[in-house]
Scaffold this motif. Structure first.
Motif, PDB file in Angstrom:
ATOM      1  N   ALA A  44       0.832  -1.200   0.000  1.00 53.69           N
ATOM      2  CA  ALA A  44       0.000   0.000   0.000  1.00 53.69           C
ATOM      3  C   ALA A  44       0.871   1.256   0.000  1.00 53.69           C
ATOM      4  N   TYR A  45       1.988   1.194   0.701  1.00 51.87           N
ATOM      5  CA  TYR A  45       2.916   2.328   0.756  1.00 51.87           C
ATOM      6  C   TYR A  45       3.457   2.631  -0.649  1.00 51.87           C
ATOM      7  N   ALA A  46       3.909   1.569  -1.347  1.00 58.11           N
ATOM      8  CA  ALA A  46       4.454   1.753  -2.691  1.00 58.11           C
ATOM      9  C   ALA A  46       3.393   2.288  -3.647  1.00 58.11           C
ATOM     10  N   ALA A  47       2.166   1.781  -3.532  1.00 59.64           N
ATOM     11  CA  ALA A  47       1.089   2.251  -4.411  1.00 59.64           C
ATOM     12  C   ALA A  47       0.783   3.721  -4.160  1.00 59.64           C
ATOM     13  N   ALA A  48       0.790   4.127  -2.898  1.00 55.31           N
ATOM     14  CA  ALA A  48       0.519   5.528  -2.574  1.00 55.31           C
ATOM     15  C   ALA A  48       1.620   6.429  -3.119  1.00 55.31           C
ATOM     16  N   VAL A  49       2.866   5.987  -3.007  1.00 60.25           N
ATOM     17  CA  VAL A  49       3.987   6.756  -3.555  1.00 60.25           C
ATOM     18  C   VAL A  49       3.831   6.909  -5.064  1.00 60.25           C
ATOM     19  N   ALA A  50       3.442   5.801  -5.740  1.00 55.24           N
ATOM     20  CA  ALA A  50       3.274   5.842  -7.193  1.00 55.24           C
ATOM     21  C   ALA A  50       2.166   6.806  -7.609  1.00 55.24           C
ATOM     22  N   ARG A  51       1.163   6.977  -6.745  1.00 55.57           N
ATOM     23  CA  ARG A  51       0.062   7.891  -7.053  1.00 55.57           C
ATOM     24  C   ARG A  51       0.373   9.330  -6.662  1.00 55.57           C
ATOM     25  N   GLY A  52       1.530   9.555  -6.056  1.00 55.97           N
ATOM     26  CA  GLY A  52       1.909  10.900  -5.653  1.00 55.97           C
ATOM     27  C   GLY A  52       1.292  11.335  -4.337  1.00 55.97           C
ATOM     28  N   GLU A  53       0.864  10.384  -3.505  1.00 55.21           N
ATOM     29  CA  GLU A  53       0.242  10.700  -2.226  1.00 55.21           C
ATOM     30  C   GLU A  53       1.246  10.590  -1.089  1.00 55.21           C
ATOM     31  N   ARG A  54       0.903  11.163   0.048  1.00 54.66           N
ATOM     32  CA  ARG A  54       1.717  10.974   1.246  1.00 54.66           C
ATOM     33  C   ARG A  54       1.380   9.587   1.794  1.00 54.66           C
ATOM     34  N   PRO A  55       2.323   8.658   1.777  1.00 56.76           N
ATOM     35  CA  PRO A  55       1.980   7.252   2.028  1.00 56.76           C
ATOM     36  C   PRO A  55       1.414   6.969   3.411  1.00 56.76           C
ATOM     37  N   ASN A  56       2.004   7.516   4.468  1.00 55.84           N
ATOM     38  CA  ASN A  56       1.478   7.242   5.811  1.00 55.84           C
ATOM     39  C   ASN A  56       0.055   7.774   5.968  1.00 55.84           C
ATOM     40  N   LYS A  57      -0.173   8.963   5.461  1.00 53.81           N
ATOM     41  CA  LYS A  57      -1.514   9.567   5.536  1.00 53.81           C
ATOM     42  C   LYS A  57      -2.509   8.741   4.722  1.00 53.81           C
ATOM     43  N   ALA A  58      -2.077   8.268   3.549  1.00 49.95           N
ATOM     44  CA  ALA A  58      -2.967   7.473   2.705  1.00 49.95           C
ATOM     45  C   ALA A  58      -3.345   6.164   3.391  1.00 49.95           C
ATOM     46  N   ILE A  59      -2.374   5.502   4.011  1.00 50.31           N
ATOM     47  CA  ILE A  59      -2.647   4.238   4.694  1.00 50.31           C
ATOM     48  C   ILE A  59      -3.596   4.457   5.865  1.00 50.31           C
ATOM     49  N   ALA A  60      -3.386   5.541   6.610  1.00 52.68           N
ATOM     50  CA  ALA A  60      -4.273   5.845   7.743  1.00 52.68           C
ATOM     51  C   ALA A  60      -5.700   6.063   7.262  1.00 52.68           C
ATOM     52  N   GLU A  61      -5.873   6.808   6.175  1.00 53.16           N
ATOM     53  CA  GLU A  61      -7.216   7.078   5.657  1.00 53.16           C
ATOM     54  C   GLU A  61      -7.870   5.809   5.115  1.00 53.16           C
ATOM     55  N   GLN A  62      -7.093   4.938   4.489  1.00 55.81           N
ATOM     56  CA  GLN A  62      -7.652   3.713   3.916  1.00 55.81           C
ATOM     57  C   GLN A  62      -8.163   2.765   4.999  1.00 55.81           C
ATOM     58  N   THR A  63      -7.453   2.693   6.115  1.00 51.91           N
ATOM     59  CA  THR A  63      -7.791   1.724   7.158  1.00 51.91           C
ATOM     60  C   THR A  63      -8.689   2.293   8.243  1.00 51.91           C
ATOM     61  N   GLY A  64      -8.792   3.634   8.325  1.00 51.54           N
ATOM     62  CA  GLY A  64      -9.571   4.257   9.378  1.00 51.54           C
ATOM     63  C   GLY A  64      -8.818   4.394  10.689  1.00 51.54           C
ATOM     64  N   TYR A  65      -7.526   4.100  10.677  1.00 49.26           N
ATOM     65  CA  TYR A  65      -6.688   4.271  11.860  1.00 49.26           C
ATOM     66  C   TYR A  65      -6.056   5.660  11.833  1.00 49.26           C
ATOM     67  N   ASP A  66      -5.471   6.076  12.976  1.00 44.64           N
ATOM     68  CA  ASP A  66      -4.787   7.368  13.000  1.00 44.64           C
ATOM     69  C   ASP A  66      -3.413   7.229  12.346  1.00 44.64           C
ATOM     70  N   ILE A  67      -2.831   8.375  12.014  1.00 47.41           N
ATOM     71  CA  ILE A  67      -1.575   8.363  11.269  1.00 47.41           C
ATOM     72  C   ILE A  67      -0.427   7.792  12.091  1.00 47.41           C
ATOM     73  N   LYS A  68      -0.504   7.902  13.426  1.00 44.25           N
ATOM     74  CA  LYS A  68       0.559   7.329  14.265  1.00 44.25           C
ATOM     75  C   LYS A  68       0.585   5.808  14.148  1.00 44.25           C
TER      76      LYS A  68
END
Length: 216
Positions: free
Chosen positions: A168-192
């Protein structure tokens, strides 16, 4: 081969972009050479914005997530463009090619390959060497840049879950997104939480270690 990869999916580019990766002292992959080919598009040219707007840090981060795949054939022979570009003595002297003391270098042969029909003298008589033809390349995206991590860990931070985090991190990078923020939003967890998952994946060697000032 040799650490070369081809990049596509960048709409503003007029042709394929080739990057060569080598390992730095800290073990991370870094871009060491770059070749942008606009010759396959009739009437196209390379604009300054093509180079200025390249997301090189994101490409480097993406390559490091897939470092094993990128470097799998890194030690195999590959086009050495840096040597070719720095070899300026490319004079052709076909009359003496039959003399073993005057064999041309591979850089000279690369120049000679552009001559429509090159006749050189050989011990057994003249030989006609046809010019090499440039074949159109084919490239595609092997990684699923649309992948998203739809849920958090259900059985703890297992290696399987952390591999999905890396994906998911690599996919977010490829899309030009901030990877940690993208993963947090996808899962519903906080960024920490997302940061902790990425940190754990790096500690276990599932993801390469981050580098200050770069995406990661």
């Amino acid at each position: 081969m040799g650490g070369w990869v081809v990049v596509d999916g960048i709409r503003q580019l007029t042709g394929p972009l080739y990057l060569r990766f080598r390992r730095a002292a800290d073990g991370r992959l870094q871009i060491s050479e770059m070749y942008l080919d606009a010759s396959q598009s009739e009437g196209a040219s390379i604009a300054s914005s093509d180079v200025r707007e390249l997301p090189l840090s994101q490409m480097e981060a993406f390559a490091n997530v897939h470092a094993d795949k990128v470097m799998r054939h890194a030690n195999k022979p590959a086009p050495d463009l840096s040597t070719l570009a720095s070899y300026f003595d490319t004079r052709l002297n076909t009359a003496t090619w039959a003399d073993p003391r005057d064999k041309p270098s591979w850089a000279v042969l690369a120049l000679a390959s552009q001559v429509p029909e090159l006749v050189r003298g050989e011990v057994d008589g003249p030989e006609v060497i046809p010019a090499e033809r440039k074949l159109p390349g084919r490239w595609h995206v092997a990684d699923d840049r649309d992948y998203m991590l739809m849920s958090g860990p259900t059985d703890g931070l297992t290696d399987e879950f952390l591999r999905n985090v890396a994906r998911a991190y690599a996919a977010a990078v490829a899309r030009g997104e901030r990877p940690n923020k993208a993963i947090a939003e996808q899962t519903g967890y906080d960024i920490k939480s997302a940061q902790r998952w990425v940190y754990t994946a790096r500690q276990r060697g599932i993801m390469p270690r981050g580098r200050q000032g770069r995406v990661g």
